[in-house]
Write an enzyme that holds these catalytic residues in place. Sequence first.
Site, short mmCIF file in Angstrom:
data_model
loop_
_atom_site.label_atom_id
_atom_site.label_comp_id
_atom_site.label_asym_id
_atom_site.label_seq_id
_atom_site.Cartn_x
_atom_site.Cartn_y
_atom_site.Cartn_z
CG ASP A 98 -2.37 -0.03 0.90
OD1 ASP A 98 -2.82 0.89 0.22
OD2 ASP A 98 -3.05 -0.99 1.31
CG ASP A 199 -5.61 4.96 1.05
OD1 ASP A 199 -6.51 4.10 1.01
OD2 ASP A 199 -5.65 5.96 1.80
CD GLU A 256 -9.25 3.55 -1.87
OE1 GLU A 256 -10.18 3.00 -1.23
OE2 GLU A 256 -8.35 4.20 -1.32
CG HIS A 332 -8.87 -2.69 3.48
ND1 HIS A 332 -8.59 -2.69 2.13
CD2 HIS A 332 -8.65 -1.42 3.91
CE1 HIS A 332 -8.22 -1.48 1.76
NE2 HIS A 332 -8.25 -0.69 2.81
CG ASP A 333 -11.58 0.62 3.11
OD1 ASP A 333 -11.40 0.53 4.34
OD2 ASP A 333 -10.88 1.34 2.38
#
Length: 556
Positions: A98, A199, A256, A332-333
């Site tokens: 990430d 991210d 993202e 994960h979100d």
Amino acid sequence: MKKKWWQKAVVYQVYPRSFQDSDNDGIGDLAGVLRRLPYIKKLGVDVIWLNPIYKSPDKDNGYDISDYRDIQPKFGNMQIFDKLLNEAHRLGLKVVMDLVVNHTSDQHKWFKESRKSVSNPYRDFYIWRDGNDGKAPNNWGSYFGGSTWKYDEATKQYYLHLFAEGQPDLNWENPEVREQVWELMRFWLDKGIDGFRMDVINFISKPAGLPDAPNPENAEYADVEPMVADGVKVNEYLKEMNDKVLSKYDVMSVGEMPSSKTEDAVQYTGLDAGELNMVFQFDHVTLAFNDDPRLGKWNDKPVKLVDLKKALSRWQKALDGKGWNSLYWNNHDRARAVSRFGNDSPEFRVKSAKMLATTLHMMQGTPYIYQGEELGMTNAHFTDLKQYQDIESLESYYQIVDKEKLVNHATMMRYLATESRDNARTPMQWDNSQNAGFTDGKPWLELNKNYREINAAQELQDKDSVFYFYKRLIDLRHNSDLIVYGNYVELDPEDDEVFAYKRQYDGKTLLVISNFTSKEIEREYDSKIVKKLLISNYDDDLGTKLRPYESKVYLY
């Protein structure tokens, strides 16, 4: 199209905190990931994406980074990371990390310096502004509730934080900030990692003057996303990133991109754009937003299949031959796929998990599997607010229930059980022993109670399990240019029960048919053409008859 390794790859996402604990402190760690590499290899994937493992105060589970060049002590140290990277490479697995550079932690040395004085050399690393008649500089609302602005008593100014107060936004207008980001990227790439997932990378260009956001509902704070998503300089910054860093390495990059449209993605991922390889778009995972915009994602409505098909088909068609898709149901979100898009009842969980897998993995793009998805793991269905730890969930509960009183406690608990990020973060279910083989200590987050029925050990013993079905899908992709590169033709877009489409390449056709209901129904597609059944989640084929959650793929 020049073929790239990441187009044929399948990615397995590891949320280290919840994957495997090796020292019994209740928190997953890198030694735990190392221990489970043979399991990941057995699944057949090509790439592991690790959620943040950097040093962090953990205000947002590692997405608030205080040192980009050090490992979070709870997860281990650099020596263990190097061992993990080397062993993954030995097994033929690539590792993607990430990259969280829209913001840092407020404990990062840059921010600690920045807040010392208005003349500090690091002041311009962040976005500081004077107040507006004793109030915040504008009306932007934070993703985690309240204002995006935090008043700092020491220098009598506000700093911007789109997320938690402990996550101040970096000022990408400052070329020194960008150079620092390029340096930290080189640090990891020179270690040998194989790319980055970035991210909220389309938030890095803020609008000039930071004006108020439209606020038609006259809420206390306005939705900030339209103001910060896909800003005017994002492409400029990403081209610079590619030119100075990414183009020097044979690596994979995925951004993202909340709110991004297909035309934005073509610019970001265009085959000659010189920016990123692919994006995570949100259209298909935000379809069931609440009718009341003040509630945003919080709801418990089922997703309408027609809307889901339109969203996924739009992206398939728009990027074909122009850019590249990421394919995912959950991460994960996001809540667990089988609970959100399928049917997690004991009767239909396995069939609908396989159906969802088939529907997604037969599309054009790089598939992502989130840990436990390959087991058909479900939402946790927590019933007590004390069971939740996710900062977004808790802050939203406070804002929606306690402060604004938009819904009552019982309604919000239903919404959390449907949409909370903690649904994806419950520990990995390895076996039916205490704590599902995740830890001998007290897990940092409560386990899903169904781990005795749903776990890796049980599925590895069952050749008809969800795990082995995912393995078959991955093997098919690795051996088929049609699945990887074929174009996409949607069928019956207004059918609210069946998701059907074709893929075409080099004179061959795939026909994918998925029943999204618990009913037995009839559908006819190319019935007079001789077809080979490539894969199905049932043992036999009844032709035009589709059983509950049946999914099948034909080749001709």
